[in-house]
Scaffold this active site. Structure first.
Site: not given
Ligand code: NAP
Length: 317
Positions: A32, A185
């Site tokens: 990523g 999150y």
């Protein structure tokens, strides 16, 4: 008004000069945005140390980077699992033994959208434990070396800080009640931002200018974040989104963290850097919108104390 400091194209790695002699530490750099940041920094001659949880993936990432940049590319890894405080301590001590300078520590690793509530080995809700407590301890343990290097701490956050509760659930940090993947999150990313802004305040109160602290986010970028930890439905929705212009490449997603680690022209630390185009999820990189709940002073201060308690790390500045 979009930030035009770096022109209409925003900040890009074209602004980077040579980085020989500089050392950058990146957490979660085998994929990523972290991997792409490593590529950009290596291309400019920097030393890159990846702090990754998987030895196998790290070896593959190092091999891929050496294939691209040649055997002399100065890239290595230290094994570190942010979800285990003992592992963070071991990794920090290995870093301190082997690397004399840290020009920037990029806190990039994360898990996201974990479908069911899980706890880390230390008993923390997995996203808070990995994304916030793990990085809090790592930054604390490496802080003196960063300060000696007149370096930076870069926190990779998320626009998710604007979702969820927009504050910290101090009475139930581990989500014994009301767990939802996105809310938990969001809270973990808000906690990371609050850590950074509180650290800025503590440095200012101590009259210190030897460490700069920046906060950024990659916007919506096509990385493995959702594939790694999200539910099947989330993975499918995300896969569909990556086929649209609402999502940019992982390489573009890495620009904000590389900028925050290297750019001399940055001066405003109480800011959130990232894409400034559509919904601040894609587009030219610069200073974006920072909503004040991210630096709510009483909450930041209380979170700092809670984080010292949870990690057992008494951070003296
Ligand atoms: N992609 C987006 O659209 C988006 C949006 C907002 C914010 N972000 C933020 O951007 C940052 C980079 O994420 P990404 O999108 O590039 O996702 P990614 O490709 O999944 O990269 C995340 C990295 O974190 C590592 N990691 C996960 N748990 C770890 C642990 N316990 N210890 C050490 N490393 C761990 C992963 O390692 P493994 O390879 O072993 O899984 C991976 O290398 C994250 O902070 C994320 O919250 C991303």
């Amino acid at each position: 008004m979009p930030d035009t400091t770096f022109g209409s194209k925003g900040w890009t790695p074209d602004r980077l000069g040579k980085l020989d002699g500089k050392t950058y530490l990146i957490t979660g750099a085998n994929s990523g945005a972290g991997f792409q940041a490593a590529r950009t920094l290596l291309k400019k001659g920097a030393k890159v140390v990846m702090l990754n949880r998987s030895v196998e993936k790290s070896k593959a990432a190092v091999a891929q980077l050496k294939t691209e940049f040649g055997d002399r590319a100065d890239v290595s890894f230290v094994r570190m699992d942010l979800a285990a405080l003992a592992s963070v301590r071991e990794a920090a001590s290995e870093v301190l033994q082997n690397f004399l300078r840290i020009d920037a520590l990029i806190c990039n690793a994360a898990i996201a959208q974990v479908p069911t509530r899980k706890l880390t080995v230390d008993g923390f809700e997995s996203q808070l434990g990995t994304n916030h407590y793990g990085h809090f301890l790592l930054c604390g343990l490496l802080f003196d070396r960063i300060a000696k290097s007149k370096g930076r701490i870069v926190v990779v956050a998320s626009l998710g800080y604007n979702m969820g509760l927009k504050t910290i659930k101090f009475d139930d940090m581990n989500w014994n009640e009301g767990y939802s993947p996105n809310t938990a999150y969001s809270q973990s990313k808000l906690a990371q931002m609050m850590f950074a802004y509180e650290l800025q305040d503590r440095l200012a109160a101590a009259g210190r200018t030897d460490v700069e602290v920046y906060v950024c986010h990659p916007g919506s970028s096509a990385t493995s974040l959702i594939t790694t930890s999200g539910s099947r439905t989330m993975r499918f929705i995300w896969w569909l989104m990556t086929k649209t212009p609402m999502v940019q490449t992982a390489e573009q997603g890495s620009y904000p963290e590389v900028m925050c680690a290297t750019e001399e022209a940055l001066t405003d630390q109480r800011a959130l850097y990232g894409p400034t185009g559509r919904m601040e999820a894609v587009g030219p990189v610069g200073k974006g919108t920072l909503n004040p709940h991210a630096y709510d002073k009483p909450v930041m201060t209380k979170l700092w104390q809670a984080s010292e308690g949870a990690t057992g790390f008494d951070w003296k500045l």
